[in-house]
Design a protein around this motif. Sequence first.
Motif, PDB file in Angstrom:
ATOM      1  N   TRP A 100       0.826  -1.208   0.000  1.00 40.72           N
ATOM      2  CA  TRP A 100       0.000   0.000   0.000  1.00 40.72           C
ATOM      3  C   TRP A 100       0.866   1.266   0.000  1.00 40.72           C
ATOM      4  O   TRP A 100       0.520   2.270  -0.607  1.00 40.72           O
ATOM      5  CB  TRP A 100      -0.917   0.008   1.211  1.00 40.72           C
ATOM      6  N   ASN A 101       1.995   1.213   0.689  1.00 38.35           N
ATOM      7  CA  ASN A 101       2.863   2.382   0.828  1.00 38.35           C
ATOM      8  C   ASN A 101       3.830   2.577  -0.332  1.00 38.35           C
ATOM      9  O   ASN A 101       4.555   3.576  -0.367  1.00 38.35           O
ATOM     10  CB  ASN A 101       3.655   2.299   2.135  1.00 38.35           C
ATOM     11  N   GLU A 102       3.881   1.628  -1.279  1.00 34.34           N
ATOM     12  CA  GLU A 102       4.748   1.779  -2.444  1.00 34.34           C
ATOM     13  C   GLU A 102       4.103   2.763  -3.408  1.00 34.34           C
ATOM     14  O   GLU A 102       3.048   2.491  -3.978  1.00 34.34           O
ATOM     15  CB  GLU A 102       4.971   0.432  -3.142  1.00 34.34           C
ATOM     16  N   LYS A 103       4.738   3.933  -3.583  1.00 33.88           N
ATOM     17  CA  LYS A 103       4.172   4.970  -4.442  1.00 33.88           C
ATOM     18  C   LYS A 103       5.229   5.518  -5.401  1.00 33.88           C
ATOM     19  O   LYS A 103       5.695   6.648  -5.248  1.00 33.88           O
ATOM     20  CB  LYS A 103       3.605   6.114  -3.596  1.00 33.88           C
ATOM     21  N   PRO A 104       5.627   4.717  -6.390  1.00 38.53           N
ATOM     22  CA  PRO A 104       6.629   5.197  -7.346  1.00 38.53           C
ATOM     23  C   PRO A 104       6.081   6.346  -8.187  1.00 38.53           C
ATOM     24  O   PRO A 104       4.968   6.263  -8.702  1.00 38.53           O
ATOM     25  CB  PRO A 104       6.905   3.971  -8.220  1.00 38.53           C
ATOM     26  N   LYS A 105       6.846   7.422  -8.327  1.00 34.20           N
ATOM     27  CA  LYS A 105       6.397   8.559  -9.135  1.00 34.20           C
ATOM     28  C   LYS A 105       6.586   8.275 -10.621  1.00 34.20           C
ATOM     29  O   LYS A 105       5.897   8.823 -11.457  1.00 34.20           O
ATOM     30  CB  LYS A 105       7.181   9.817  -8.735  1.00 34.20           C
ATOM     31  N   HIS A 106       7.547   7.453 -10.927  1.00 39.39           N
ATOM     32  CA  HIS A 106       7.809   7.114 -12.319  1.00 39.39           C
ATOM     33  C   HIS A 106       8.467   5.757 -12.355  1.00 39.39           C
ATOM     34  O   HIS A 106       9.249   5.413 -11.468  1.00 39.39           O
ATOM     35  CB  HIS A 106       8.731   8.168 -12.963  1.00 39.39           C
ATOM     36  N   LEU A 107       8.164   4.984 -13.373  1.00 38.06           N
ATOM     37  CA  LEU A 107       8.678   3.617 -13.462  1.00 38.06           C
ATOM     38  C   LEU A 107      10.198   3.592 -13.420  1.00 38.06           C
ATOM     39  O   LEU A 107      10.807   2.674 -12.895  1.00 38.06           O
ATOM     40  CB  LEU A 107       8.172   2.953 -14.757  1.00 38.06           C
ATOM     41  N   GLU A 108      10.833   4.623 -13.992  1.00 36.51           N
ATOM     42  CA  GLU A 108      12.297   4.650 -14.044  1.00 36.51           C
ATOM     43  C   GLU A 108      12.902   4.825 -12.656  1.00 36.51           C
ATOM     44  O   GLU A 108      14.047   4.497 -12.427  1.00 36.51           O
ATOM     45  CB  GLU A 108      12.767   5.809 -14.935  1.00 36.51           C
ATOM     46  N   TYR A 109      12.124   5.376 -11.715  1.00 36.21           N
ATOM     47  CA  TYR A 109      12.669   5.666 -10.391  1.00 36.21           C
ATOM     48  C   TYR A 109      12.123   4.741  -9.315  1.00 36.21           C
ATOM     49  O   TYR A 109      12.242   5.015  -8.129  1.00 36.21           O
ATOM     50  CB  TYR A 109      12.365   7.115 -10.023  1.00 36.21           C
ATOM     51  N   GLN A 110      11.532   3.635  -9.750  1.00 38.43           N
ATOM     52  CA  GLN A 110      10.998   2.685  -8.789  1.00 38.43           C
ATOM     53  C   GLN A 110      12.103   1.975  -8.036  1.00 38.43           C
ATOM     54  O   GLN A 110      13.229   1.867  -8.503  1.00 38.43           O
ATOM     55  CB  GLN A 110      10.155   1.625  -9.503  1.00 38.43           C
ATOM     56  N   SER A 111      11.734   1.464  -6.892  1.00 35.24           N
ATOM     57  CA  SER A 111      12.659   0.632  -6.122  1.00 35.24           C
ATOM     58  C   SER A 111      12.007  -0.722  -5.896  1.00 35.24           C
ATOM     59  O   SER A 111      11.427  -0.980  -4.835  1.00 35.24           O
ATOM     60  CB  SER A 111      12.977   1.296  -4.763  1.00 35.24           C
ATOM     61  N   PRO A 112      12.064  -1.592  -6.900  1.00 36.72           N
ATOM     62  CA  PRO A 112      11.437  -2.908  -6.781  1.00 36.72           C
ATOM     63  C   PRO A 112      12.067  -3.697  -5.640  1.00 36.72           C
ATOM     64  O   PRO A 112      13.201  -3.416  -5.216  1.00 36.72           O
ATOM     65  CB  PRO A 112      11.729  -3.565  -8.135  1.00 36.72           C
ATOM     66  N   LEU A 113      11.353  -4.677  -5.144  1.00 38.34           N
ATOM     67  CA  LEU A 113      11.879  -5.484  -4.053  1.00 38.34           C
ATOM     68  C   LEU A 113      13.150  -6.202  -4.482  1.00 38.34           C
ATOM     69  O   LEU A 113      13.250  -6.719  -5.586  1.00 38.34           O
ATOM     70  CB  LEU A 113      10.834  -6.513  -3.609  1.00 38.34           C
ATOM     71  N   SER A 114      14.118  -6.248  -3.575  1.00 36.27           N
ATOM     72  CA  SER A 114      15.366  -6.956  -3.843  1.00 36.27           C
ATOM     73  C   SER A 114      15.104  -8.456  -3.863  1.00 36.27           C
ATOM     74  O   SER A 114      14.040  -8.916  -3.445  1.00 36.27           O
ATOM     75  CB  SER A 114      16.385  -6.637  -2.744  1.00 36.27           C
ATOM     76  N   ALA A 115      16.086  -9.215  -4.337  1.00 43.91           N
ATOM     77  CA  ALA A 115      15.942 -10.672  -4.393  1.00 43.91           C
ATOM     78  C   ALA A 115      15.685 -11.241  -2.995  1.00 43.91           C
ATOM     79  O   ALA A 115      14.850 -12.131  -2.821  1.00 43.91           O
ATOM     80  CB  ALA A 115      17.202 -11.290  -4.995  1.00 43.91           C
ATOM     81  N   LYS A 116      16.374 -10.679  -2.005  1.00 45.56           N
ATOM     82  CA  LYS A 116      16.229 -11.154  -0.621  1.00 45.56           C
ATOM     83  C   LYS A 116      14.802 -10.934  -0.126  1.00 45.56           C
ATOM     84  O   LYS A 116      14.193 -11.822   0.488  1.00 45.56           O
ATOM     85  CB  LYS A 116      17.220 -10.430   0.282  1.00 45.56           C
ATOM     86  N   LYS A 117      14.243  -9.749  -0.386  1.00 46.75           N
ATOM     87  CA  LYS A 117      12.877  -9.455   0.053  1.00 46.75           C
ATOM     88  C   LYS A 117      11.861 -10.277  -0.729  1.00 46.75           C
ATOM     89  O   LYS A 117      10.850 -10.723  -0.174  1.00 46.75           O
ATOM     90  CB  LYS A 117      12.578  -7.964  -0.109  1.00 46.75           C
ATOM     91  N   GLN A 118      12.122 -10.486  -2.026  1.00 47.40           N
ATOM     92  CA  GLN A 118      11.231 -11.318  -2.828  1.00 47.40           C
ATOM     93  C   GLN A 118      11.140 -12.723  -2.236  1.00 47.40           C
ATOM     94  O   GLN A 118      10.051 -13.285  -2.098  1.00 47.40           O
ATOM     95  CB  GLN A 118      11.758 -11.436  -4.265  1.00 47.40           C
ATOM     96  N   ILE A 119      12.299 -13.268  -1.884  1.00 47.02           N
ATOM     97  CA  ILE A 119      12.348 -14.621  -1.316  1.00 47.02           C
ATOM     98  C   ILE A 119      11.618 -14.663   0.021  1.00 47.02           C
ATOM     99  O   ILE A 119      10.845 -15.581   0.296  1.00 47.02           O
ATOM    100  CB  ILE A 119      13.808 -15.081  -1.147  1.00 47.02           C
ATOM    101  N   GLY A 120      11.847 -13.639   0.848  1.00 47.55           N
ATOM    102  CA  GLY A 120      11.202 -13.591   2.160  1.00 47.55           C
ATOM    103  C   GLY A 120       9.685 -13.527   2.055  1.00 47.55           C
ATOM    104  O   GLY A 120       8.970 -14.274   2.734  1.00 47.55           O
ATOM    105  N   PHE A 121       9.195 -12.628   1.205  1.00 48.71           N
ATOM    106  CA  PHE A 121       7.754 -12.505   1.026  1.00 48.71           C
ATOM    107  C   PHE A 121       7.161 -13.759   0.390  1.00 48.71           C
ATOM    108  O   PHE A 121       6.090 -14.218   0.773  1.00 48.71           O
ATOM    109  CB  PHE A 121       7.421 -11.296   0.141  1.00 48.71           C
ATOM    110  N   ALA A 122       7.868 -14.302  -0.601  1.00 50.74           N
ATOM    111  CA  ALA A 122       7.373 -15.508  -1.277  1.00 50.74           C
ATOM    112  C   ALA A 122       7.275 -16.674  -0.302  1.00 50.74           C
ATOM    113  O   ALA A 122       6.330 -17.464  -0.351  1.00 50.74           O
ATOM    114  CB  ALA A 122       8.280 -15.868  -2.450  1.00 50.74           C
ATOM    115  N   LEU A 123       8.236 -16.786   0.590  1.00 51.45           N
ATOM    116  CA  LEU A 123       8.203 -17.839   1.612  1.00 51.45           C
ATOM    117  C   LEU A 123       6.987 -17.658   2.516  1.00 51.45           C
ATOM    118  O   LEU A 123       6.296 -18.628   2.855  1.00 51.45           O
ATOM    119  CB  LEU A 123       9.486 -17.816   2.450  1.00 51.45           C
TER     120      LEU A 123
END
Length: 204
Positions: free
Chosen positions: A90-113
């Motif tokens: 909910w708090n992810e509010k990218p102003k532009h796709l070029e300046y997004q901060s997608p989840l890192s591999a570590k966070k992806q793995i943690g959330f996926a688990l």
Amino acid sequence: MTAFIHGFLLALGLILPLGAQNVFIFNQGANHKDLRKTIPVIITAGLCDTVLIVLAILGVSLILLSLPVLQLIVYVLGFGFLVYMAITLWNEKPKHLEYQSPLSAKKQIGFALSVSLLNPHAIMDTIGVIGTSAALYQGTEKWIFALSTISVSWLWFILLAFLGKLIGTVDRTGKWIVYLNKVSSLIIIVVAIIILKNIIDILF
């Protein structure tokens, strides 16, 4: 062939609904400009489903079904992780796709688990449906059934990430990604509320 078709259709029916796991994988595809960046979430979710299906077919699922305390623990942990994930999205509010901060591999793995192994609905699907359905088969047929259900998970997760990537590619401003994050968050909250109801039912 019967075991394969049975497993394929059963797994497809269980995995298609828009649950927390599906939403998260789709969201990662949309938030990353490079599809290869979603490999961690695809592999993690795929391996988690594989483990759950194998354990269910081996009969370990009977232990969880027979112990309400373990069910309660799974529900509570799952509820906590889902609420945390919903707030994060909910708090992810990218102003532009070029300046997004997608989840890192570590966070992806943690959330996926968390959305895979601590998702009560996913666990109950594998235990209550796939595990019991596998009991219809013996020997080689049982493992053909297992491989069929497992293959559906992997193919579906890859497709979800790809579809998410298409959305991200079309939306160069990031506007639709913001909407997607909000919708994803709301869906996950709904799932969390359902889990909370199950917790209350067990306690009272």
